[in-house]
Design an enzyme around this catalytic site. Sequence first.
Site, PDB file in Angstrom:
ATOM      1  N   GLN A   1      -5.709 -23.362   9.502  1.00 42.63           N
ATOM      2  CA  GLN A   1      -5.863 -22.589  10.728  1.00 42.63           C
ATOM      3  C   GLN A   1      -4.542 -21.939  11.131  1.00 42.63           C
ATOM      4  O   GLN A   1      -3.514 -22.615  11.229  1.00 42.63           O
ATOM      5  CB  GLN A   1      -6.373 -23.493  11.857  1.00 42.63           C
ATOM      6  CG  GLN A   1      -6.663 -22.771  13.149  1.00 42.63           C
ATOM      7  CD  GLN A   1      -7.823 -21.795  13.031  1.00 42.63           C
ATOM      8  OE1 GLN A   1      -8.838 -22.083  12.419  1.00 42.63           O
ATOM      9  NE2 GLN A   1      -7.672 -20.631  13.632  1.00 42.63           N
TER      10      GLN A   1
ATOM     11  N   LYS B   1     -15.868 -24.749  13.413  1.00 42.90           N
ATOM     12  CA  LYS B   1     -16.007 -24.709  11.955  1.00 42.90           C
ATOM     13  C   LYS B   1     -16.456 -26.062  11.414  1.00 42.90           C
ATOM     14  O   LYS B   1     -17.358 -26.131  10.564  1.00 42.90           O
ATOM     15  CB  LYS B   1     -14.684 -24.283  11.320  1.00 42.90           C
ATOM     16  CG  LYS B   1     -14.338 -22.821  11.567  1.00 42.90           C
ATOM     17  CD  LYS B   1     -12.882 -22.502  11.237  1.00 42.90           C
ATOM     18  CE  LYS B   1     -12.558 -21.058  11.589  1.00 42.90           C
ATOM     19  NZ  LYS B   1     -11.130 -20.736  11.419  1.00 42.90           N
TER      20      LYS B   1
ATOM     21  N   ASP C   1     -10.999 -18.560   2.748  1.00 43.78           N
ATOM     22  CA  ASP C   1     -10.592 -17.537   3.715  1.00 43.78           C
ATOM     23  C   ASP C   1     -10.312 -16.201   3.034  1.00 43.78           C
ATOM     24  O   ASP C   1     -10.214 -15.167   3.696  1.00 43.78           O
ATOM     25  CB  ASP C   1      -9.337 -17.991   4.472  1.00 43.78           C
ATOM     26  CG  ASP C   1      -9.628 -18.392   5.908  1.00 43.78           C
ATOM     27  OD1 ASP C   1     -10.702 -18.035   6.427  1.00 43.78           O
ATOM     28  OD2 ASP C   1      -8.780 -19.058   6.518  1.00 43.78           O
TER      29      ASP C   1
END
Length: 299
Positions: free
Chosen positions: A97, A53, A120
């Site tokens: 994460q 990412k 997200d």
Amino acid sequence: MSKVIDGRKTAAEVVEKVKALTADLAAKGGGKPGLAVVIVGEDPASQVYVANKSRTAKDCGFHSVQHTLAADTDEADLLKLIGGMNADPAIHGILVQLPLPDHIDSGKVIQAIAPEKDVDGFTFVNVGKLGAGEAETAFVPCTPAGSMLLIERVRGKDLSGLNAVVIGRSNIVGKPMANLLLAANCTVTVAHSRTKDLAALARTADILVAAVGRPEMVKGDWVKPGATVIDVGINRIPAPEKGEGKTRLVGDVAYAGAADVAGAITPVPGGVGPMTIAMLMANTVTSAWLAAGLSRPRF
């Protein structure tokens, strides 16, 4: 054989558009999109995901920040870090994460992210918008968003009259995927481990999405001839044919059998996987455009 849906190609096209939007934003005086990724602990898979990412963010021209915290970091310290990023105008997207260590409440941490920086798509505000049919103003979770883009490449944006079956009801993939398909005028059924005669139900699907995390569960005879099959699963299984201790990646769909029947199908790897990071970049540049008072870009 069915058409193979090339996720790598579509993801590369999304990333190129993100780069163009990043350059355009700078030309308009909006600065750089900023993406902050937080990882707690040393989970090897998480380390790989975060590195990918961060690398893609830099490739897109973003201001890329990574916070690597010790596994014993206090929940209060993590929440304080998120609060600081919420207030930082140089950060447009915040990604924590998962999984987090057991002593940290993942739900509390995710809900602490400002909805306008929730790239997200996991905060209740964004989940609620998507569920209420306001996907145009929400940040949609990246894997369903990428899957939907692949479906549109095959079927178009208007899916009126088509039956869709989503196998899996997770908050991360199954539920948002169902809402996206509903918004495109599909007739949607969400199936799961308690569903009776799942194979027969799957055979009714013009669009079949498998997101259960069970290697090759969906067999070729579960697939309606001509159906579009989106395999979200990424499972590592033993591959003794490669040597002792070797493994290989497979999806939730038994690819060989399904590919003989489907009209189009995503491979694993190379299907949905690359789209997830690409859509994270798309959400981040979108957040930056909105923060600059500009209209929402389309992908």
